[in-house]
Design a protein around this motif. Structure first.
Motif, PDB file in Angstrom:
ATOM      1  N   GLY A  96       0.848  -1.240   0.070  1.00 48.96           N
ATOM      2  CA  GLY A  96       0.134  -0.043   0.011  1.00 48.96           C
ATOM      3  C   GLY A  96       0.785   1.155  -0.128  1.00 48.96           C
ATOM      4  N   ASN A  97       0.233   2.296  -0.134  1.00 46.70           N
ATOM      5  CA  ASN A  97       0.996   3.616  -0.060  1.00 46.70           C
ATOM      6  C   ASN A  97       0.382   4.317   1.316  1.00 46.70           C
ATOM      7  OD1 ASN A  97       1.776   6.303  -0.456  1.00 46.70           O
ATOM      8  ND2 ASN A  97       0.955   6.526  -2.359  1.00 46.70           N
ATOM      9  N   MET A  98       1.227   4.872   2.242  1.00 45.78           N
ATOM     10  CA  MET A  98       0.968   5.516   3.381  1.00 45.78           C
ATOM     11  C   MET A  98       0.274   6.709   3.209  1.00 45.78           C
ATOM     12  SD  MET A  98       4.718   6.864   4.859  1.00 45.78           S
ATOM     13  CE  MET A  98       5.862   5.502   4.199  1.00 45.78           C
ATOM     14  N   LEU A  99       0.448   7.387   1.990  1.00 49.85           N
ATOM     15  CA  LEU A  99       0.109   8.548   1.857  1.00 49.85           C
ATOM     16  C   LEU A  99      -0.997   8.297   0.918  1.00 49.85           C
ATOM     17  CD1 LEU A  99       2.989  11.023   2.196  1.00 49.85           C
ATOM     18  CD2 LEU A  99       1.511  10.128   3.713  1.00 49.85           C
ATOM     19  N   ASP A 100      -1.842   7.530   0.519  1.00 45.44           N
ATOM     20  CA  ASP A 100      -3.004   7.313  -0.309  1.00 45.44           C
ATOM     21  C   ASP A 100      -4.228   8.019   0.121  1.00 45.44           C
ATOM     22  OD1 ASP A 100      -4.661   6.610  -2.163  1.00 45.44           O
ATOM     23  OD2 ASP A 100      -4.641   4.301  -1.863  1.00 45.44           O
ATOM     24  N   ILE A 101      -4.380   9.200  -0.416  1.00 53.54           N
ATOM     25  CA  ILE A 101      -5.651  10.149  -0.047  1.00 53.54           C
ATOM     26  C   ILE A 101      -6.973   9.614  -0.636  1.00 53.54           C
ATOM     27  CG2 ILE A 101      -4.190  12.036   0.346  1.00 53.54           C
ATOM     28  CD1 ILE A 101      -5.017  13.103  -2.442  1.00 53.54           C
ATOM     29  N   ARG A 102      -7.040   8.578  -1.547  1.00 57.00           N
ATOM     30  CA  ARG A 102      -8.156   8.015  -2.076  1.00 57.00           C
ATOM     31  C   ARG A 102      -8.944   7.426  -0.638  1.00 57.00           C
ATOM     32  NH1 ARG A 102      -5.761   4.624  -6.574  1.00 57.00           N
ATOM     33  NH2 ARG A 102      -4.298   4.105  -4.978  1.00 57.00           N
ATOM     34  N   GLN A 103      -8.253   6.841   0.151  1.00 56.88           N
ATOM     35  CA  GLN A 103      -9.083   6.279   1.232  1.00 56.88           C
ATOM     36  C   GLN A 103      -8.525   6.984   2.519  1.00 56.88           C
ATOM     37  OE1 GLN A 103      -9.787   2.199   1.964  1.00 56.88           O
ATOM     38  NE2 GLN A 103      -8.625   1.810  -0.087  1.00 56.88           N
ATOM     39  N   PRO A 104      -8.939   8.388   2.681  1.00 56.62           N
ATOM     40  CA  PRO A 104      -8.349   9.324   3.717  1.00 56.62           C
ATOM     41  C   PRO A 104      -8.179   8.904   5.179  1.00 56.62           C
ATOM     42  CG  PRO A 104     -10.588  10.063   3.048  1.00 56.62           C
ATOM     43  CD  PRO A 104     -10.122   8.902   2.286  1.00 56.62           C
ATOM     44  N   VAL A 105      -9.268   7.999   5.713  1.00 57.83           N
ATOM     45  CA  VAL A 105      -9.336   7.414   6.822  1.00 57.83           C
ATOM     46  C   VAL A 105      -8.314   6.319   7.336  1.00 57.83           C
ATOM     47  CG1 VAL A 105     -10.927   6.632   8.623  1.00 57.83           C
ATOM     48  CG2 VAL A 105     -11.665   8.129   6.899  1.00 57.83           C
ATOM     49  N   LYS A 106      -7.614   6.517   8.020  1.00 60.68           N
ATOM     50  CA  LYS A 106      -6.485   5.274   8.444  1.00 60.68           C
ATOM     51  C   LYS A 106      -6.809   5.022   9.862  1.00 60.68           C
ATOM     52  CE  LYS A 106      -4.618   6.588   4.360  1.00 60.68           C
ATOM     53  NZ  LYS A 106      -4.703   5.738   3.200  1.00 60.68           N
ATOM     54  N   ILE A 107      -7.056   3.697  10.351  1.00 59.06           N
ATOM     55  CA  ILE A 107      -7.320   3.305  11.674  1.00 59.06           C
ATOM     56  C   ILE A 107      -6.170   2.423  12.199  1.00 59.06           C
ATOM     57  CG2 ILE A 107      -9.103   2.427  13.050  1.00 59.06           C
ATOM     58  CD1 ILE A 107     -10.999   2.900  10.592  1.00 59.06           C
ATOM     59  N   PHE A 108      -5.521   2.792  13.109  1.00 54.29           N
ATOM     60  CA  PHE A 108      -4.372   1.994  13.489  1.00 54.29           C
ATOM     61  C   PHE A 108      -4.953   1.229  14.785  1.00 54.29           C
ATOM     62  CE2 PHE A 108      -2.695   5.513  10.943  1.00 54.29           C
ATOM     63  CZ  PHE A 108      -1.763   5.072  10.337  1.00 54.29           C
ATOM     64  N   MET A 109      -4.363   0.024  14.820  1.00 55.91           N
ATOM     65  CA  MET A 109      -4.843  -0.930  16.005  1.00 55.91           C
ATOM     66  C   MET A 109      -3.601  -1.790  16.062  1.00 55.91           C
ATOM     67  SD  MET A 109      -7.467  -3.369  13.801  1.00 55.91           S
ATOM     68  CE  MET A 109      -8.505  -1.867  13.358  1.00 55.91           C
ATOM     69  N   GLY A 110      -3.910  -2.359  17.415  1.00 52.61           N
ATOM     70  CA  GLY A 110      -2.500  -3.241  17.721  1.00 52.61           C
ATOM     71  C   GLY A 110      -2.511  -3.558  19.188  1.00 52.61           C
ATOM     72  N   THR A 111      -1.544  -4.074  19.894  1.00 56.36           N
ATOM     73  CA  THR A 111      -1.530  -4.570  21.163  1.00 56.36           C
ATOM     74  C   THR A 111      -0.909  -3.533  22.145  1.00 56.36           C
ATOM     75  OG1 THR A 111       0.601  -5.834  20.785  1.00 56.36           O
ATOM     76  CG2 THR A 111      -1.563  -7.183  20.682  1.00 56.36           C
ATOM     77  N   PRO A 112      -0.984  -3.358  23.240  1.00 55.34           N
ATOM     78  CA  PRO A 112      -0.118  -2.490  23.972  1.00 55.34           C
ATOM     79  C   PRO A 112       1.127  -2.307  23.921  1.00 55.34           C
ATOM     80  CG  PRO A 112      -1.816  -3.627  25.190  1.00 55.34           C
ATOM     81  CD  PRO A 112      -1.689  -4.499  24.209  1.00 55.34           C
ATOM     82  N   GLY A 113       1.941  -1.153  23.448  1.00 51.15           N
ATOM     83  CA  GLY A 113       3.203  -1.064  23.113  1.00 51.15           C
ATOM     84  C   GLY A 113       3.693  -1.664  21.884  1.00 51.15           C
ATOM     85  N   SER A 114       2.881  -1.691  20.906  1.00 49.87           N
ATOM     86  CA  SER A 114       3.003  -2.082  19.609  1.00 49.87           C
ATOM     87  C   SER A 114       3.556  -0.916  18.738  1.00 49.87           C
ATOM     88  CB  SER A 114       1.938  -2.716  18.776  1.00 49.87           C
ATOM     89  OG  SER A 114       0.850  -1.874  18.630  1.00 49.87           O
ATOM     90  N   GLY A 115       3.507   0.210  19.301  1.00 55.88           N
ATOM     91  CA  GLY A 115       4.146   1.246  18.456  1.00 55.88           C
ATOM     92  C   GLY A 115       2.942   2.223  17.598  1.00 55.88           C
ATOM     93  N   LYS A 116       1.722   2.115  18.048  1.00 53.53           N
ATOM     94  CA  LYS A 116       0.743   2.595  17.325  1.00 53.53           C
ATOM     95  C   LYS A 116       1.037   4.170  17.141  1.00 53.53           C
ATOM     96  CE  LYS A 116      -2.845   0.766  19.470  1.00 53.53           C
ATOM     97  NZ  LYS A 116      -2.637   2.261  20.170  1.00 53.53           N
TER      98      LYS A 116
END
Length: 320
Positions: free
Chosen positions: A121-141
């Protein structure tokens, strides 16, 4: 090149026989399973030179000493701790590519293989503007979000940060501090409805909307529901941040839980602190996730890098 047929009760015995009789340089060309369950494997062994006639029947000598063996790649995958099921897919695809391109180099065949098996993927892909980050505690979100926001700022892409983490003490203050330094708008939403309303309000104002969710234990149902509630009504890219140094089997189990929540992208963190990327390759393959980017440094400004087949190939082959 010499071709030899090997028949054995199963593939494990066939591989042992191939190694015993022909050595590590033997290349499996094809394999076929018989009705009685046995396997027949066609194996090619490179020799110093081979004869080949061109269309005009002129005799030519073609050196085959530079042709690759898959053994080194197999050793690399084993070194990196890639799960057997994923390693098997990679090696099987390599054999297919070798049949199509007999003189292909080791680097080229692995890069082609990874392009077939993985998506990016492309981290700055504005075609899908909403980026939801998830993970375990301390994973670096939180840090990953700050790094994405930094890249957006550098590239002139407007963005905001929304935190929903009301569990970890200080999580909001850390993200808010990052946002202030970057001169990026910061919001906090305490529940799913407030988040939905805020995202709708932000869609026409920002190119990217970066959302931080609470870090959860993926093996506790109550905690899974906490993130599920935030995500279920939001359309956007759901990204799993995962410590690249985790045990591969455990990491895949974690990845499967977040995949059920909706995660379709993988952002490995602390890639600079591990020498082995078997976890990264295994989770992406087993959980059908595309690579989003990778955290390769503690630096907020320069700590996020693009992942592609070329960079993965370099990492895999440079460690053994």
């Amino acid at each position: 090149m010499r071709i030899k047929q090997i028949t054995a009760a199963n593939m494990t015995e066939a591989l042992a026989q191939i190694k015993s009789e022909l050595g590590d340089d033997a290349i499996i060309v094809s394999s076929e399973k018989a009705k009685d369950g046995s396997v027949q494997v066609s194996v090619a062994l490179d020799e110093a030179e081979e004869l080949f006639f061109d269309d005009n029947e002129q005799l030519d000598v073609v050196s085959s000493s530079g042709m690759m063996s898959e053994q080194h790649i197999r050793d690399c995958l084993e070194y990196h701790g890639v799960l057997d099921v994923v390693s098997g897919k990679i090696l099987a695809t390599i054999r297919q590519e070798q049949q199509l391109f007999p003189n292909i180099s080791e680097t080229e065949v692995l890069e082609k293989t990874l392009t077939k098996l993985y998506a990016y993927g492309n981290m700055l892909d504005i075609r899908q503007p909403v980026k939801i980050f998830m993970g375990t505690p301390g994973s670096g979100k939180s840090t990953a979000i700050a790094k994405v926001a930094t890249q957006a700022k550098i590239n002139g892409v407007s963005c905001c940060i929304i935190s929903t983490d009301n569990v970890r003490a200080g999580a909001n203050k850390q993200l808010e501090a990052y946002a202030k330094i970057l001169e990026v708008d910061f919001y906090f939403c305490k529940d799913a409805q407030e988040l939905s309303d805020k995202v709708n309000a932000c869609r026409n104002k920002y190119n990217l909307i970066l959302i931080d969710t609470p870090g959860i234990n993926p093996f506790i149902e109550k905690e899974i529901k906490r993130v599920t509630d935030f995500c279920q009504n939001l359309k956007g890219q759901k990204i799993l941040t995962l410590d690249a140094g985790r045990n591969p089997m455990e990491a895949v189990e974690i990845g499967e839980v977040f995949m059920d929540i909706g995660a379709r992208y993988l952002l490995p963190t602390r890639l600079d602190l591990t020498r082995r990327i078997g976890t990264v390759l295994s989770v992406a393959a087993c959980c059908d996730m595309s690579f989003y980017a990778a955290s390769v440094s503690a630096s907020i400004a320069n700590g996020l890098a693009e992942i592609n087949s070329a960079s993965l190939t370099k990492l895999i082959l440079s460690e053994v």
